[in-house]
Design an enzyme around this catalytic site. Sequence first.
Site, PDB file in Angstrom:
ATOM      1  N   CYS A 329      -5.565   4.592   5.819  1.00  0.00           N
ATOM      2  CA  CYS A 329      -6.498   3.921   6.715  1.00  0.00           C
ATOM      3  C   CYS A 329      -7.320   4.904   7.722  1.00  0.00           C
ATOM      4  O   CYS A 329      -8.647   4.373   7.898  1.00  0.00           O
ATOM      5  CB  CYS A 329      -5.634   3.020   7.732  1.00  0.00           C
ATOM      6  SG  CYS A 329      -3.836   2.836   6.992  1.00  0.00           S
ATOM      7  N   GLN A 376      -1.804   5.553  -3.893  1.00  0.00           N
ATOM      8  CA  GLN A 376      -1.989   4.167  -3.317  1.00  0.00           C
ATOM      9  C   GLN A 376      -3.250   3.712  -4.117  1.00  0.00           C
ATOM     10  O   GLN A 376      -4.179   4.266  -3.812  1.00  0.00           O
ATOM     11  CB  GLN A 376      -1.902   3.861  -1.924  1.00  0.00           C
ATOM     12  CG  GLN A 376      -0.740   4.066  -1.421  1.00  0.00           C
ATOM     13  CD  GLN A 376      -0.520   3.818   0.131  1.00  0.00           C
ATOM     14  OE1 GLN A 376      -1.333   4.447   0.847  1.00  0.00           O
ATOM     15  NE2 GLN A 376       0.072   2.978   0.470  1.00  0.00           N
ATOM     16  N   ASP A 378      -5.705   1.758  -2.833  1.00  0.00           N
ATOM     17  CA  ASP A 378      -5.840   1.226  -1.478  1.00  0.00           C
ATOM     18  C   ASP A 378      -7.235   0.673  -1.379  1.00  0.00           C
ATOM     19  O   ASP A 378      -8.062   1.014  -1.995  1.00  0.00           O
ATOM     20  CB  ASP A 378      -5.656   2.403  -0.497  1.00  0.00           C
ATOM     21  CG  ASP A 378      -5.105   2.002   0.834  1.00  0.00           C
ATOM     22  OD1 ASP A 378      -4.673   0.801   0.801  1.00  0.00           O
ATOM     23  OD2 ASP A 378      -4.410   2.913   1.407  1.00  0.00           O
ATOM     24  N   HIS A 380      -9.733  -0.708   2.071  1.00  0.00           N
ATOM     25  CA  HIS A 380      -9.577  -1.358   3.385  1.00  0.00           C
ATOM     26  C   HIS A 380     -10.991  -1.896   3.601  1.00  0.00           C
ATOM     27  O   HIS A 380     -12.093  -1.548   3.298  1.00  0.00           O
ATOM     28  CB  HIS A 380      -9.633  -0.102   4.641  1.00  0.00           C
ATOM     29  CG  HIS A 380      -8.546   0.718   4.373  1.00  0.00           C
ATOM     30  ND1 HIS A 380      -8.098   1.778   3.584  1.00  0.00           N
ATOM     31  CD2 HIS A 380      -7.125   0.590   5.168  1.00  0.00           C
ATOM     32  CE1 HIS A 380      -6.947   2.139   3.743  1.00  0.00           C
ATOM     33  NE2 HIS A 380      -6.396   1.385   4.416  1.00  0.00           N
ATOM     34  N   LYS A 460       1.108 -10.407   7.434  1.00  0.00           N
ATOM     35  CA  LYS A 460       1.012  -9.645   6.050  1.00  0.00           C
ATOM     36  C   LYS A 460       1.508 -10.462   4.709  1.00  0.00           C
ATOM     37  O   LYS A 460       2.247 -11.569   5.018  1.00  0.00           O
ATOM     38  CB  LYS A 460       1.394  -8.406   5.981  1.00  0.00           C
ATOM     39  CG  LYS A 460       3.204  -8.330   6.209  1.00  0.00           C
ATOM     40  CD  LYS A 460       3.329  -6.927   5.537  1.00  0.00           C
ATOM     41  CE  LYS A 460       4.943  -6.964   5.955  1.00  0.00           C
ATOM     42  NZ  LYS A 460       5.739  -5.709   5.450  1.00  0.00           N
ATOM     43  N   HIS A 506      -5.789  -3.988   5.254  1.00  0.00           N
ATOM     44  CA  HIS A 506      -5.389  -2.959   4.062  1.00  0.00           C
ATOM     45  C   HIS A 506      -4.834  -3.857   2.750  1.00  0.00           C
ATOM     46  O   HIS A 506      -3.992  -4.786   3.197  1.00  0.00           O
ATOM     47  CB  HIS A 506      -4.132  -2.518   5.029  1.00  0.00           C
ATOM     48  CG  HIS A 506      -4.105  -1.907   6.325  1.00  0.00           C
ATOM     49  ND1 HIS A 506      -4.379  -0.558   6.494  1.00  0.00           N
ATOM     50  CD2 HIS A 506      -4.367  -2.502   7.373  1.00  0.00           C
ATOM     51  CE1 HIS A 506      -4.401  -0.349   7.736  1.00  0.00           C
ATOM     52  NE2 HIS A 506      -4.339  -1.869   8.447  1.00  0.00           N
TER      53      HIS A 506
END
Length: 637
Positions: A329, A376, A378, A380, A460, A506
Site C-alpha cells: 500500500c 500478492q 494486489d 489499490h 472489508k 485495497h
Amino acid sequence: MKLILPDGKELLVEEGLSGKEVAKQIATSLEKKALAYSLDGKLYDINSKIEHDGRFAIITDKSVEAIDLLNHSTSHLLAQALKNLYPEVKFGFGPAIEEGFYYDIDLDKPLVEADLANIEKEMHRLAKENYPIIRKNVSKEEALEIFKDNEYKVELIQGIDDQISIYSQGDFTDLCSGPHVPSTGYINHFKLLSLAGAYWRGDSNNKMLIRIYGTSFFTEQDLQNHLQDLEERKKRDHRKLGKELGLFMLSDFGPGLPFFLPNGYTLRRTLEDYWLKIHKEHGYVVIDTPIMLSKQLWEISGHWDHYKEDMFITKVEDDNEYAIKPMNCPGAILVYKNDLHSYKELPLRFAELGHVHRNEATGALNGLFRVRSFTQDDAHILLTEDQIADEVKNILKLYDEIYSVFGLNYHIELSTRPEDNFIGDIEVWNKAEAALAEACANSGHSYKINPGDGAFYGPKLDFKLKDSMNRIWQCGTLQLDMQLPGRFDCSYIAEDGTKKCPVMIHRACFGSIERFIGIITENFAGAFPTWLTPVQINVLPVKNSLHESRCNELKKLFEQNNLRVQVDNREEKLGYRMRESQIKKIPYTIVIGDKELESTQITYRKYGVETPVTIELNDFIEMINKEIANKDLLVKK
RNA sequence: GCCGGCAUAGCUCAACUGGUAGAGCAACUGAAUCGUAAUCAGUAGGUUGUAGGUUCGAUUCCUAUUGCCGGCACCA
C-alpha cells in the site's frame, strides 16, 4: 415399541407405523421440531418418505444435523472411555465439528498416536454396553457440585445463564446442552484420527490441552468412504504434487521461502499473464514498487508501530534503516502522490504483483499455503466515497470471472465496524458497509457478516475458498481504507476546485500467487487445464533414428502457435515414455512413427483418456487453441 | 510462538530389544530399436539433519539445535 427420548423419558409408540408418523408422534409429544432416523443407519428427515423396520427414535429438538449429533455423542463416548482408562483426566470442550468431533483433555502424561487404538477399543466396549444417554436439568449449584473437581467445567458453568443440563451414560456424566443419540449403542462406526495441542478456550495465554480428533458415521460404509477420502486428499496434497510435477521446492536455508522450478515458473507466469490481461481489460494500470523502503515511510504508514514484529528489517551502519515491504500500500500511495489528480481520473486503479515478505511464526508455515515470501496480486484503488458502491460491484464481477475459470467455490464474509476502536465518520462507515452488503447480496454467493471484525480503518470483504482438504483459505480480500490516504496527505481536485482526500480500496483476488497455486494444484489434483499447465504437448518418436526429425518439425510448428511442447527422445521404450507422460499429467501426448511420416494426420492421447484419437494436424492445432482460449478444464470434475 | 510426532541414498521406504546400513525407482554404463502406463544386465551412490553426551560399540538411548508434519495461537 418403547423408545427412550433424549430427555430420558420413555415413550410408547404403536408398532407398524411409518417412520414419519412415529417421528411426528414423538415430536408432538415433545412439542419440538424433530428429525428422525432409523436403527438401520439410514437418515431420514421428518418430512421425507420413510421406508423402515418400525424402529425409530427422535433425536433432536434443535435444528441439528443428525451427523453432527452423532459426532457429538461420539465425543462423549470418547470422554467416557478416557475416564475409564485415565481416571485423573479432566475435560475441556468436546464438540462436533465439520467431518467429525474432538475432545480437549487435560492429562499430565502425554498421549501418543499408539494410545488411540486402545482408547477406541474401550469406546467400542462401552458402545456395546448400550448405556442410555440421559439428560437431566440441574441448577447451577448442583452443577458446580457435580463438576467441582474439574476447573474447566466449573469455569464453563459459571458462565452459563440459561438452563444447565447434564448428560449421563453409565457412570459417566458430562456438562452438555445436548442433544444426543438415545444410547451409546447407536455409536458403532467411528475412528480416532489424530492428536494435537490446543489452548483452553482458544487463548494462547491459557494452558495447552491435548485435543483428540475423530470422526463418526451411521454406517461402516460411510466411515470407510470418509477414510478413503482422507487418503485421496493426501495424494492431492500440493506439497507432494509440487515435488512430483517439479513445480516448487523449499530449502532449509530459507524456511517459508519457496523456490519455483522450471515447470512451476511456467505455470506461475501463465497465471500472472492471465491476471495482467484481465486487469487491463477492467481498467487497471499496472505498477511495480520497490521491495524495500526506508523506515520513515513505514512510520508514516503505521506499520512500524503496529507490524514491526512481522517485518524483515535491514541493518545498516548509519541510522538509515530500511524494511522489506510486508504490504504494497505505501508504495502505491507514493505512486498516486507523484502526480496531481483530478476527480475526473477517479477511480484510479493501480494493480501490482507485489512481492512481500512477512516473518510469519514458524509453526504457521505450510507448503505454499503459508509462506514468508509471497506475491500478492494486489491493487489499490483511489476513489471518492460516492464511487464505492459501483466500484465494489465491479470488483466482485471481476473476482467471479476469475474464480469461475478455476472452478472454485467460495463464500464471502463481511466484517463491519468495530465497536469502539475505529476512525472516521459513522455515517461514512454505514454507507460503505451498506454498499458492501448490497454487492454481496447481488453477487449470488452466500455471505455472512462478522460484526465488529473490520479493521479500524474500514470494513472489508473476505473471499474464502475451500481446498480439497475442505480447509478454508482466505484468498481474495477487499478492504475499504478511510485512513491511509489521509496519513499520507493524498488529495484530488474536486469539481468545485477544492482539494479533497480520496478513499482507498485495497484488494487482492488470488491473495497470494503462491497460495493460489497450492490451492489449484490440489483442486485439479495436478492435472492443470491445458491453458495453464507447464507442458501442453509431449511428442514421442517411436524410433529416434527414424522419427525424431519429424517430431522436431512438429515441435517448431506447435511453438509457432504459442503452444508449450516437448519432445521426449530418450532411448526408452514407448510404453515407458507414455507412462511418464501420464504420470506428469501432460494434457496431450502425440506418438510419431512410420504411419505419421507420410501423413497429414497425427494421433494423440489425451490425459485421463485411454483411447487415442487420430486427427488432421491443422484440426488438432485449432482444437487445442480453442480449448486454451475457452480455458476449458482438462478433466471433467 | 505453543503441544505432540518425524528426520536414513536424488525420491519412496527398510534395518528385532544398541553390534558402524539395505531395497525399489531415478542416475550412470552396456545390450535390446521397441507403436500408447515400467526391457534386461551391470555400476556408482550414505560421517543415518546438525552439535554434544552415555557406551567397548549409537541409525537405535539421552540433551540441545535446525527443519518438516498434525493441530492450536497468529494471519491489522
